[in-house]
Design an enzyme around this catalytic site. Structure first.
Site, PDB file in Angstrom:
ATOM      1  CD  GLU A 130      -2.657   0.996   2.702  1.00 48.82           C
ATOM      2  OE1 GLU A 130      -2.578  -0.031   3.422  1.00 48.82           O
ATOM      3  OE2 GLU A 130      -3.285   2.002   3.045  1.00 48.82           O
ATOM      4  CG  ASP A 190      -2.896   8.529   8.304  1.00 51.71           C
ATOM      5  OD1 ASP A 190      -2.846   7.305   8.505  1.00 51.71           O
ATOM      6  OD2 ASP A 190      -3.117   9.031   7.190  1.00 51.71           O
ATOM      7  CE1 TYR A 235      -7.348  -0.623   7.210  1.00 56.35           C
ATOM      8  CE2 TYR A 235      -6.334  -0.024   5.121  1.00 56.35           C
ATOM      9  CZ  TYR A 235      -6.301  -0.052   6.494  1.00 56.35           C
ATOM     10  OH  TYR A 235      -5.236   0.480   7.175  1.00 56.35           O
TER      11      TYR A 235
END
Lengths: 269, 404
Positions: free
Chosen positions: A53, A64, A179
């Protein structure tokens, strides 16, 4: 709608047949610099990474934690552009890189470059799919045919807060795998993962008709093994990126971690 | 009757997914989707819940100090000439000194109905932070406010106020250390604590339902103005002018007038000049992008990285703008102009000396714009300016700034 053909789809099919678990590794493009990223990717492949990725840096990475925020900011300082991502993967493919490569980016840089232009360039340079953390299916649906026509898998995320009916819906929209976000929060290493993770994972596995890989917080072999008891694989980002800080310019610590994680999930199957 | 039907048309925006034309929407990590759905559902049902509305009206009038006056600034009008009649909607007289309290009280009450015990907020200048901390006291919620480290340094007084109010001010050291990054950090907190926490967002920005919800809580400004101006002049105004950062006071004033024959002007911060690159004029100089969960106009570089905004007023210092403004710009319903730091200082001093009212630097942009462009307005125009806040918080900046 036509079926999507790419290295990811093939890899997922193989894994299902051989009943092996998958290890997806995340790296930030251009951190600490482009030449390290260029060395790192083939080394990760050799270490047993199944899927790469490649994260394109964004100034405002909402999903994040500190590690990838820092890496992104540094990469932006290095002047990283989308063109660098296309160029790098094209070059690595020419040098024999075999594993599927997913393009990770927040929506804005892609939209600014032009989604159709991004899609074309991704395909031509040897990418196999995309992960866009701020693009839920409601907003992404209109672009799904574009990705499919370019044989790119658009991977959607499912979170611990996602309700069952929605998991079903997302699994229909997602191409390749789901995911699964292990926890409520941002990316980054955690000493322990939520206690109800496996229980939730079982539900997701039941509802999804495609493989489920688990990311966010995964950083050691013990966690990886536990997750792979239910899931089809793991996604590790911050723990690998963090290792690039240990010896500036050196990829070995990151590669060592990757090979340990790869061993951990392959051994038990 | 006819105008009623028209109003209904206007309230059809946004659509179910939170889109204003091509703008708005919900571009957030999946973890937040459930909370946004719940918030939307809860809000839409409370919107028509008379108990909630009664309670909200009670707090707005008895706690926040509504209705605020509509004051005809005759000295200013005379000074600008052309027989203009200039009216100021006095949001500066609200409790905590700005229109931000309308939204904070609305969402604080909403949080209580949602059963959330904790609110978080982002703040730039600290006005929304103070309003959120205030509402948290009122409704007995714990409150954490994210604020850029750079802004903490610049706005020490508001930081102190928040701590007196029992809120925890969390410094944000990432990125540019200003409002944009404080917003990122607030969203990250919300992703982590989504089940116990309500995100009390301060402007008409962010993912659906926020642009709609904050607009509705601020529309009280326009509703009152409509009644007041009719009483004072027996007609509607010709122009409404308001400053636009995220755009909550402007939408609040404009919204009830969208279907009326009234010209609407939004003033963005041109900073050191709209051609210098150091400004916050997202609508005039930005391009379409996605930031903080919404599609709108965004200041960005050639690689799609978000650029820093600049304005003398921290409240306008934001590199994007509410999606409904983006839509109103595209449809041409609202005209967006800009005023520089210097224009804002001019507006501040003018109003202070002529009327004895010290405006915050944000609405001072609207005043400065009008002062400079008065000759372009038709003779005898009736103009309402939203005086969104008072100037106390800006006195240090004003003292050290030079008026050229």
């Amino acid at each position: 709608m036509k079926a999507v053909h790419n290295r990811l789809v093939q890899k997922l099919r193989e894994a299902k047949k051989l009943r092996t678990k998958l290890f997806c590794a995340y790296v930030t493009l251009g951190f600490p610099n482009l030449s390290v990223t260029e060395k790192l990717i083939p080394a990760l492949e050799s270490a047993g990474v199944d899927i790469l990725e490649l994260g394109f840096p964004f100034s405002d990475p909402l999903a994040d934690g500190p590690t990838i925020q820092f890496a992104s900011a540094e990469a932006i300082k290095n002047g990283i552009q989308l063109k660098d991502a296309f160029r790098l993967i094209r070059k690595l493919r020419k040098n024999g890189l075999q594993i599927p490569v997913l393009f990770f980016s927040y929506l804005n840089p892609m939209m600014h470059y032009g989604v159709s232009r991004t899609v074309r360039q991704l395909r031509q340079s040897g990418f196999d799919g995309l992960i866009i953390p701020d693009l839920p299916p409601e907003e992404g649906a209109m672009w799904e045919p574009w990705f499919k026509n370019a044989d790119l898998s658009l991977i959607y995320l499912v979170a611990p807060t996602t309700e069952e009916s929605r998991i079903r819906k997302i699994s229909k929209h997602s191409n390749g795998f789901i995911y699964y976000v292990s926890l409520r929060g941002v990316t980054g290493m955690r000493r322990s993962l939520p206690s109800d993770l496996l229980k939730k994972l079982k539900i997701v596995k039941q509802l999804a008709h495609i493989p489920v890989l688990v990311g966010f917080g995964v950083s050691n072999e013990k966690q990886a093994r536990a997750i792979c008891r239910v899931a089809d694989g793991i996604i590790v980002g911050s723990a690998i990126v963090e290792k690039l800080n240990i010896r500036p310019g050196k990829v070995d610590p990151a590669v060592h971690l990757a090979s340990r994680l790869a061993c951990a999930i392959k051994k038990r199957s | 009757m006819r105008s009623e039907r028209k109003t209904k048309q206007a309230s059809a925006k946004p659509d179910q997914g939170g889109h204003f034309g091509i703008f708005g929407g919900r571009f957030v990590p999946e973890t937040l989707m459930k909370a946004l759905d719940e918030l939307t559902r809860a809000y839409l049902s409370l919107k028509h819940n008379s108990k909630f509305q009664k309670e909200l009206a009670y707090y707005l009038s008895n706690y926040a100090g509504r209705p605020t006056p509509l004051y005809e600034a005759q000295n200013l009008s005379r000074a600008l000439g052309r027989d203009l009649r200039i009216f100021l909607k006095r949001e500066d007289l609200c409790h905590t000194g700005a229109h931000k309290i309308n939204n904070a009280v609305g969402q604080g009450l909403l949080a209580r109905y949602l059963g959330k015990k904790r609110v978080i907020a982002e703040t730039g200048a600290g006005q929304h932070g103070v309003a959120a901390a205030t509402a948290a006291r009122l409704f007995n919620l714990s409150c954490d406010v994210y604020m850029g480290a750079e802004d903490i340094r610049r706005q020490a007084l508001n930081v102190y106020k928040m701590s007196l109010l029992g809120a925890r001010v969390i410094p944000v050291d990432s990125g540019s250390k200003t409002l944009k990054d404080a917003t990122n950090e607030a969203i990250r907190d919300w992703v982590t604590n989504v089940e116990t926490t309500h995100y009390l967002l301060g402007s008409v920005v962010g993912p659906h339902p926020y642009p709609m919800l904050v607009r509705d809580f601020q529309a009280v400004i326009g509703r009152e103005t409509k009644v007041q101006i009719k009483k004072l002049t027996r007609s509607l105004p010709d122009f409404l002018i308001a400053c636009v950062g995220g755009g909550s006071n402007a939408i609040g004033l404009f919204y009830p007038f969208l279907n009326e024959k009234v010209k609407l002007i939004g003033i963005e911060a041109a900073g050191k000049g709209i051609q210098t690159g150091e400004h916050a004029a997202s609508l005039r100089k930005g391009t379409i992008g996605v930031l903080h969960g919404m599609k709108s106009f965004v200041l960005q570089d050639k690689n799609g990285q978000i650029q820093l905004a600049h304005s003398i007023s921290a409240g306008l210092d934001y590199p994007s703008v509410g999606p409904e403004h983006a839509f109103l710009k595209e449809t041409g319903r609202v005209r967006y102009e800009s005023a520089t730091d210097q224009d804002a200082l001019l507006g501040f001093h003018l109003l202070t000396l002529l009327e004895g009212i010290m405006p915050a630097l944000e609405p001072a942009h609207a005043l400065g714009y009008l002062a400079k462009r008065a000759k372009n307005f038709p003779r005898g125009s009736k103009i309402v300016i939203c005086l969104s806040g008072r100037g106390d918080k800006d006195l240090d900046v004003i003292r050290s700034a030079k008026l050229k």
